[in-house]
Design a protein around this motif. Structure first.
Motif, short mmCIF file in Angstrom:
data_model
loop_
_atom_site.label_atom_id
_atom_site.label_comp_id
_atom_site.label_asym_id
_atom_site.label_seq_id
_atom_site.Cartn_x
_atom_site.Cartn_y
_atom_site.Cartn_z
N THR A 120 -36.65 48.56 50.11
CA THR A 120 -36.11 47.96 51.34
C THR A 120 -34.91 48.73 51.89
O THR A 120 -34.71 49.91 51.58
CB THR A 120 -35.74 46.49 51.06
N TYR A 121 -34.12 48.04 52.73
CA TYR A 121 -32.89 48.51 53.39
C TYR A 121 -33.17 49.64 54.38
O TYR A 121 -33.80 49.40 55.40
CB TYR A 121 -31.82 48.90 52.37
N ASN A 122 -32.73 50.88 54.08
CA ASN A 122 -32.87 51.94 55.10
C ASN A 122 -34.33 52.11 55.48
O ASN A 122 -34.71 51.91 56.61
CB ASN A 122 -32.30 53.25 54.58
N ASP A 123 -35.18 52.50 54.59
CA ASP A 123 -36.63 52.46 54.69
C ASP A 123 -37.22 53.17 53.50
O ASP A 123 -36.84 54.32 53.22
CB ASP A 123 -37.18 53.09 55.98
N PRO A 124 -38.13 52.53 52.78
CA PRO A 124 -38.66 53.14 51.56
C PRO A 124 -39.64 54.28 51.79
O PRO A 124 -40.00 54.97 50.82
CB PRO A 124 -39.33 51.97 50.85
N VAL A 125 -40.09 54.51 53.01
CA VAL A 125 -41.06 55.58 53.23
C VAL A 125 -40.53 56.91 52.70
O VAL A 125 -41.23 57.66 52.01
CB VAL A 125 -41.42 55.69 54.74
N VAL A 126 -39.25 57.21 52.98
CA VAL A 126 -38.70 58.52 52.58
C VAL A 126 -38.34 58.58 51.10
O VAL A 126 -37.85 59.60 50.62
CB VAL A 126 -37.46 58.87 53.43
N TRP A 127 -38.59 57.51 50.36
CA TRP A 127 -38.35 57.46 48.92
C TRP A 127 -39.68 57.49 48.18
O TRP A 127 -39.80 56.96 47.10
CB TRP A 127 -37.60 56.17 48.60
N HIS A 128 -40.64 58.14 48.75
CA HIS A 128 -42.03 57.97 48.36
C HIS A 128 -42.28 58.25 46.88
O HIS A 128 -42.94 57.46 46.20
CB HIS A 128 -42.91 58.88 49.22
N GLU A 129 -41.79 59.35 46.38
CA GLU A 129 -42.05 59.71 44.98
C GLU A 129 -41.45 58.70 44.02
O GLU A 129 -42.11 58.26 43.06
CB GLU A 129 -41.51 61.12 44.69
N PHE A 130 -40.21 58.30 44.26
CA PHE A 130 -39.56 57.35 43.36
C PHE A 130 -40.21 55.97 43.46
O PHE A 130 -40.39 55.29 42.45
CB PHE A 130 -38.07 57.26 43.69
N VAL A 131 -40.57 55.56 44.66
CA VAL A 131 -41.20 54.25 44.85
C VAL A 131 -42.54 54.18 44.13
O VAL A 131 -42.81 53.23 43.38
CB VAL A 131 -41.37 53.94 46.35
N THR A 132 -43.39 55.17 44.35
CA THR A 132 -44.73 55.09 43.76
C THR A 132 -44.65 55.14 42.23
O THR A 132 -45.39 54.42 41.54
CB THR A 132 -45.62 56.22 44.29
N GLU A 133 -43.77 55.97 41.69
CA GLU A 133 -43.67 56.07 40.23
C GLU A 133 -43.08 54.80 39.62
O GLU A 133 -43.57 54.29 38.60
CB GLU A 133 -42.84 57.29 39.84
N THR A 134 -42.03 54.27 40.23
CA THR A 134 -41.39 53.08 39.68
C THR A 134 -42.27 51.85 39.87
O THR A 134 -42.37 50.99 38.99
CB THR A 134 -40.02 52.85 40.33
N ALA A 135 -42.90 51.74 41.04
CA ALA A 135 -43.77 50.60 41.29
C ALA A 135 -44.93 50.57 40.31
O ALA A 135 -45.34 49.50 39.85
CB ALA A 135 -44.29 50.65 42.73
N ALA A 136 -45.47 51.74 39.96
CA ALA A 136 -46.55 51.78 38.98
C ALA A 136 -46.07 51.29 37.62
O ALA A 136 -46.77 50.53 36.92
CB ALA A 136 -47.09 53.21 38.87
N LEU A 137 -44.86 51.68 37.25
CA LEU A 137 -44.30 51.23 35.98
C LEU A 137 -44.05 49.72 36.01
O LEU A 137 -44.31 49.01 35.02
CB LEU A 137 -42.99 51.98 35.71
N ALA A 138 -43.56 49.22 37.13
CA ALA A 138 -43.31 47.79 37.27
C ALA A 138 -44.61 46.99 37.15
O ALA A 138 -44.64 45.92 36.52
CB ALA A 138 -42.63 47.50 38.60
N ARG A 139 -45.65 47.48 37.74
CA ARG A 139 -46.94 46.77 37.66
C ARG A 139 -47.44 46.70 36.23
O ARG A 139 -48.07 45.71 35.83
CB ARG A 139 -47.97 47.45 38.56
N GLN A 140 -47.18 47.75 35.45
CA GLN A 140 -47.57 47.71 34.04
C GLN A 140 -46.86 46.58 33.29
O GLN A 140 -47.36 46.08 32.28
CB GLN A 140 -47.25 49.05 33.38
N GLU A 141 -45.70 46.18 33.80
CA GLU A 141 -44.93 45.09 33.21
C GLU A 141 -45.25 43.74 33.85
O GLU A 141 -44.57 42.75 33.61
CB GLU A 141 -43.44 45.38 33.33
N GLY A 142 -46.27 43.72 34.72
CA GLY A 142 -46.69 42.48 35.36
C GLY A 142 -45.87 42.08 36.56
O GLY A 142 -45.93 40.93 37.01
#
Length: 491
Positions: free
Chosen positions: A137-159
């Motif tokens: 969120t906040y400024n805009d996550p589009v430009v954080w693409h690499e960190f978002v996709t990697e962290t979100a995948a890890l978060a999903r593994q944790e449910g």
């Protein structure tokens, strides 16, 4: 040239195309920026280093903050659910009224506003505080693409659930990489007027609408919001155009939010959106058949509540950023008529424990709501080597009780959370800390959350003044050089 700390250690970027003469093309946004060696793209956080596309903001964030899902204009997914909000640096747009300009426009970023996180640390923060939703969120996550996709995948593994709050000026290729890891898309459609987009956001509308249709067609939970800028877009024409798009291209059940504007960035000579214009826009959308239409950044208004589309009973009450289910059962149906609400609910979470009195020697700080300042970020730092407990409660409303809610802090932990006015009679919030080892600072928040905030001691106390630094007319223009990328070395 001295390298700012947050720009150090570039990381390889995705969605890159290598062209002749060392030029690279970035396919993250519809701009498809062609970037010469040592130069930046429009966002100022993706650059060409020795003929390779790199990202400068991997893991670079404003402070992780616990808020509620309503902060993100999401009303039909787990109402009232705590979220961990993560924001970064840079943006693929440059809106004249941006509420996050101090971080969205990278040339204004101060190292003191930037924290470094790994994907594992973000997930661990959420786990340790019982948070089930991470919001990008906040400024805009589009430009954080690499960190978002990697962290979100890890978060999903944790449910965990991932929420993407964005203006969605993004390429179809980038969306395809988000779809496997993002559950909720809260999309800010600035206007339906192409000229408005070009002039005020420096982007264009067509890819925003196409991207919104793309994630909706993929079966994701989608909600649409529009900032109703005073005398520019706060009218029934905007409401009709947004409603036509949602009703015809998505579905009439997709929630729509008309959000109140406050003057900011390059538009401080404007004024708050008049409430009657927001109410008129909502009435227009409802008349056009949009089932769930809400107003954002308003208090004491029934347009923040959810009522049953079929029988009209109250289903969710909301006050500010607080929500309570009163007419929805565990299977997301109306408790009165059984009609489906269209909401997605999470299993009940454990209720926080409370205490009636504080330990000896604790110090108490008070903050009183005033004017339009009805939410607050509370930042805590445990400087010691032992765990500590901080307590917080609301005051002024006898019906709300006087119990304290404890918040544990691990040794060395810095934690930030939001407190928002919860009832009309509430006066403010109190925070109690141990006299040894814990630092606490209070930060006013104007409307929905933004960054950076300023401490209360230096914040504005006027009703309609944004409580963070004002944009300086003499600020450097976009063409200013603030980093020679060839001086940076890859990690």
């Amino acid at each position: 040239m001295i390298l700012a700390q947050w720009q150090e250690n570039p990381r390889p970027a995705k969605l890159s195309e290598e062209l002749e003469n060392g030029i690279v093309r970035c396919h993250l946004s519809p701009r498809n920026c062609k970037i010469r060696p040592g130069k930046y793209g429009f966002c100022m956080v993706r650059a060409n280093q020795n003929g390779k596309l790199v990202t400068l903001n991997y893991g670079r964030s404003v402070h992780a903050t616990e808020e509620t899902i309503e902060t993100e204009a999401v009303f039909h997914y787990a109402p009232g659910e705590p979220i961990l909000s993560m924001g970064n640096i840079g943006c693929m747009l440059n809106c004249d009224y941006c509420h996050n300009w101090k971080t969205s426009q990278a040339r204004f970023v101060a190292d003191g506003d930037v924290w470094n996180y790994t994907p594992e640390q973000v997930v661990e923060i959420a786990k340790s505080h019982g948070i089930r939703v991470i919001s990008w969120t906040y400024n805009d996550p589009v430009v954080w693409h690499e960190f978002v996709t990697e962290t979100a995948a890890l978060a999903r593994q944790e449910g965990m659930i991932n929420l993407f709050k964005s203006a969605f000026f993004i390429s179809p290729e980038a969306i395809e990489e988000l779809l496997p890891v993002i559950d909720i898309f809260s999309i800010s459609v600035k206007s339906m007027d192409p000229k408005y987009y070009r002039r005020l956001t420096k982007g264009w509308i067509e890819p925003v609408l196409e991207g919104t249709k793309q994630v909706y067609a993929a079966g994701k939970h989608v909600e649409v919001s529009t900032l109703m800028v005073t005398d520019l877009s706060d009218n029934d024409d905007t409401a009709r155009a947004i409603s036509t798009f949602v009703g015809e291209q998505l579905d009439a059940t997709v929630p729509v939010h008309f959000v109140r504007f406050h003057p900011d960035y390059k538009m401080t000579d404007s004024r708050r959106t008049p409430i009657d214009r927001l109410e008129s826009a909502r009435a227009t959308a409802l008349d056009m058949g949009i089932r769930n239409v809400y107003l954002g950044n308003v208090y004491d208004n029934d347009a923040t509540n959810t009522t049953c589309w079929n029988c009209g009973i109250l289903q969710v009450t909301r006050y500010g950023l607080n929500a309570r289910l009163v007419g929805v059962n565990s299977t997301a149906e109306c408790t009165s008529c059984g009609a489906p609400t269209g909401m997605k609910l999470l299993p009940p979470a454990p209720r926080p424990t409370t205490v009636d009195s504080l330990p000896d020697q604790y110090q108490v700080a008070d903050f009183t709501w005033h004017g339009d300042i009805r939410s607050l970020h509370i930042q805590l730092l445990n400087e010691g080597t032992e765990s500590q407990v901080v307590y917080q409660r609301r005051f002024g409303d006898p019906a709300a009780g006087t119990a304290w809610t404890p918040l544990p802090l691990a040794p060395g932990e810095s934690y930030r959370f939001a407190a928002a006015k919860a009832t009309p009679d509430e006066h403010g919030v109190q925070v109690a800390i141990s006299p040894e080892g814990v630092k606490c600072s209070l930060h006013e928040v104007f409307d929905r959350a933004h960054f950076p905030t300023v401490e209360v001691a230096t914040g504005a106390l006027n009703e309609d003044v944004t409580p963070f630094p004002s944009y300086a007319v003499t600020a450097p223009n976009r063409g200013a050089t603030f980093l020679d990328i060839t001086e940076a070395s890859p990690s």
